[in-house]
Structures are given as C-alpha cells and as structure tokens.
Design a protein around this motif. Structure first.
Motif, short mmCIF file in Angstrom:
data_model
loop_
_atom_site.label_atom_id
_atom_site.label_comp_id
_atom_site.label_asym_id
_atom_site.label_seq_id
_atom_site.Cartn_x
_atom_site.Cartn_y
_atom_site.Cartn_z
N UNK A 241 42.44 48.42 40.77
CA UNK A 241 41.08 48.32 40.23
C UNK A 241 41.07 47.54 38.92
N UNK A 242 42.05 47.82 38.06
CA UNK A 242 42.11 47.11 36.78
C UNK A 242 42.45 45.63 37.00
N UNK A 243 43.37 45.34 37.91
CA UNK A 243 43.72 43.95 38.21
C UNK A 243 42.50 43.19 38.72
N UNK A 244 41.73 43.81 39.61
CA UNK A 244 40.54 43.17 40.16
C UNK A 244 39.49 42.95 39.06
N UNK A 245 39.36 43.91 38.18
CA UNK A 245 38.38 43.80 37.10
C UNK A 245 38.75 42.66 36.15
N UNK A 246 40.01 42.59 35.76
CA UNK A 246 40.44 41.53 34.84
C UNK A 246 40.29 40.16 35.49
N UNK A 252 34.23 35.36 36.61
CA UNK A 252 32.77 35.44 36.55
C UNK A 252 32.22 35.64 35.14
N UNK A 253 33.11 35.90 34.18
CA UNK A 253 32.65 36.22 32.83
C UNK A 253 32.65 37.72 32.61
N UNK A 254 32.86 38.12 31.36
CA UNK A 254 33.02 39.54 31.07
C UNK A 254 31.77 40.35 31.38
N UNK A 256 29.28 39.93 33.56
CA UNK A 256 29.08 40.13 35.00
C UNK A 256 30.15 41.04 35.58
N UNK A 257 31.40 40.82 35.20
CA UNK A 257 32.51 41.60 35.76
C UNK A 257 32.44 43.06 35.34
N UNK A 258 32.16 43.31 34.07
CA UNK A 258 32.15 44.69 33.58
C UNK A 258 31.05 45.51 34.23
N UNK A 259 30.02 44.85 34.73
CA UNK A 259 28.97 45.57 35.45
C UNK A 259 29.47 46.11 36.79
#
Length: 313
Positions: A241-246, A252-254, A256-259
């Motif tokens: 999950x963390x790898x996919x988020x990073x 996509x930019x922080x 968009x991704x953090x959402x």
C-alpha cells in the motif's frame, strides 16, 4: 492525603500504546473501585497535551489559530487537573496516558530525529502538573521498525505541501543516529521526582501483564481485567500500500495521490498476503539494530531508569 500518586504513561508511538490505553479504558470502572483513576487518553490529549503543544509551537514562531498565554494555559490545565481528582475523594492513584508527550510521528519523519520538539514539549507539559509525577512509563522500539511505522502513521495525515519522501527520511535517520538514551534523559530531567520505567516493544507480548500491573499498582488484580473489544481497531497499511501510494505521488502529484490513501490501504491491507512496510536496505537495518542493542545496554545500566525485561531461566 493531600495529593494523588501520579503516573504518566507517555508512549512512545508504535509501542502498543493504543492497546494499553484500550485495556485501561475498558477496565476504568474496576480501577475506580480499587482507588485508581484512569484519565482517558483523549481527555488528556485535549485538555493537556494539545494546549501545551500549541503554546510551544507559538513560542517557536509557528502560526496556529489557537494561541495561549502562559497564564491562560495554566488556567486551562489547572481546571483539567481539578476535574480529575478531589482531595477528599477515594481515588489515591491517577494515571494519565498520551503517546504524544514528546511530539508526533511527523516530527520524527521530517528530521530523522526522535521527536524534534521533545525538550520544549516535555518541559511545557511537566510545568502544568500541580503535583509531583511519581512514575513515568515508556515503551521503546528498534529504530528500523520505529521509523518505518512512524512513516506509515505520518502518511495517514500528511498534506501534499508537507510530504517527505521515504528516501529523505532514511537519509536523515542515518545522519542523525537516533538514541533513546538521550530521549529518556530529557524525561528524567523534567520529571526529577519520578521513577522512569521502560520496556522494549519487542518484549511486549511476554511482559504485557507485568507492564499493566506496574502501571496500576499493588491494589489492582489485573487478572480480573476484561479485554478490550477492539471493534474499531484501525487496520495497518501494508508495504505494498505504501509503495503504491508513493508511486502515485510521483505519477499524479501528492494532492491527488494522498486522496487515495484510504482506498489503497483497503485494497492492500497488511496480512498474510501483504507484508509490513520496510524502507531499509539490509545494511541500514543491520546498522540500526546494532545501534538499538547498544543503546538498550546503556539504558540497562542507567540508575535513573528501570528496564522491565523478560526473565530468562
């Protein structure tokens, strides 16, 4: 008795603090009948820790909406302490708990330090207590796993403007060489009348009953404790999950991704299929574990600190 016997359980983060708080909260009624009051950690955080943090941040030049003068802070925390104990009551022992005593996980991640503001925060919190703190109870954890878990926790709430890449966190941790002994010396200095109790998170399962018994005192039979129901237990993000988020942050930019962080955590939950998050190389992990063993040995030999350990035959 003119003052309570005060115990402070100060975390640290990612050392089974939430479990200890859940057990104490679940058995708060039984503890009261034995003359022990557990002040819920959310109440301690709201009425003591957060106001102290806001005052420290203001003193450091950070601009938060809520501000306190020293007088206003003492009035707020004084009202809190008045609400949890009466001199003529039956309560003799009061337990306060909050893992944010020394700061937040983000403070550790951003600078690669064990709590950037620990001196200021612990000092400000210690000033508020109207009675001596007689005991401080703390869990520590090996540096590799502590900072990995702190990074996962940090990603739960970080904003796009404050995102720190794991490579930066790793670099700063290795540069600063964290040291639990130095953190404990800060606690000792600001709570000079307290006996400091420490345990290794790695030992927690084997000594959890000893830790709880030590916290609650001789009047309490922890064998009568009910176990927490853990209905609302928050799942832990997996390494995947963390790898996919990073990856999404850089793609996509922080913002968009953090959402998507909650959706990614649900898609890749930590369990049998997806393991835990580990950002370290083999050599980095070996070095951090060696440092941890060295520092635990130093703590073991410190007269001001009692290390609770597994007893070997």
């Amino acid at each position: 008795m003119t003052e309570p016997y005060v115990i402070l359980h100060g975390g640290f983060h990612k050392t089974a603090t939430s479990h200890i708080q859940s057990v104490l909260s679940r058995n708060a009624g039984y503890l009261e009948r034995q003359g022990v009051r557990y002040v819920h950690h959310r109440e301690t955080r709201k009425e003591l820790t957060v106001p102290c943090q806001l005052k420290v941040y203001e003193d450091q030049g950070l601009n938060y909406r809520t501000k306190y003068t020293d007088t206003a802070l003492l009035e707020k925390t004084g009202a809190f302490f008045d609400s949890v104990w009466e001199p003529k009551g039956k309560i003799k022992r009061v337990i306060f708990s909050d893992e944010n005593l020394a700061g937040h996980c983000g403070h550790c991640v951003k600078r690669g330090l064990l709590y950037l503001w620990r001196e200021q925060l612990i000092g400000k919190i210690s000033e508020q207590f109207p009675w001596p703190v007689r005991e401080v109870h703390l869990g520590i954890r090996n540096y590799a796993d502590f900072f990995a878990s702190a990074y996962v926790e940090y990603l739960r709430s970080v904003t796009s403007a404050n995102f720190v890449d794991e490579s930066i966190m790793r670099k700063r941790v290795m540069e600063h060489m964290p040291n639990w002994s130095k953190v404990l010396s800060t606690v000792t200095r600001f709570f000079p009348e307290a006996q400091i109790y420490v345990w290794r998170y790695e030992d927690f399962q084997e000594i959890s009953q000893d830790i709880l018994a030590n916290l609650c005192g001789d009047t309490v039979d922890i064998g009568k404790f009910k176990q927490p129901k853990n209905k609302n237990k928050r799942p832990t993000a997996s390494g995947r999950a963390i790898e996919e988020l990073i990856a999404a942050i850089y793609r996509d930019g922080a913002e968009t991704a953090l959402a998507q962080r909650v959706a990614l955590q649900e898609k890749y939950p930590r369990g049998s299929e997806y393991g835990g998050y580990d950002p370290w190389t083999a050599s980095e992990r070996t070095h951090l574990l060696r440092m941890y063993d060295r520092d635990v040995a130093e703590i073991r030999g410190t007269s001001d600190v009692k290390l609770i350990e597994v007893e070997h035959a």
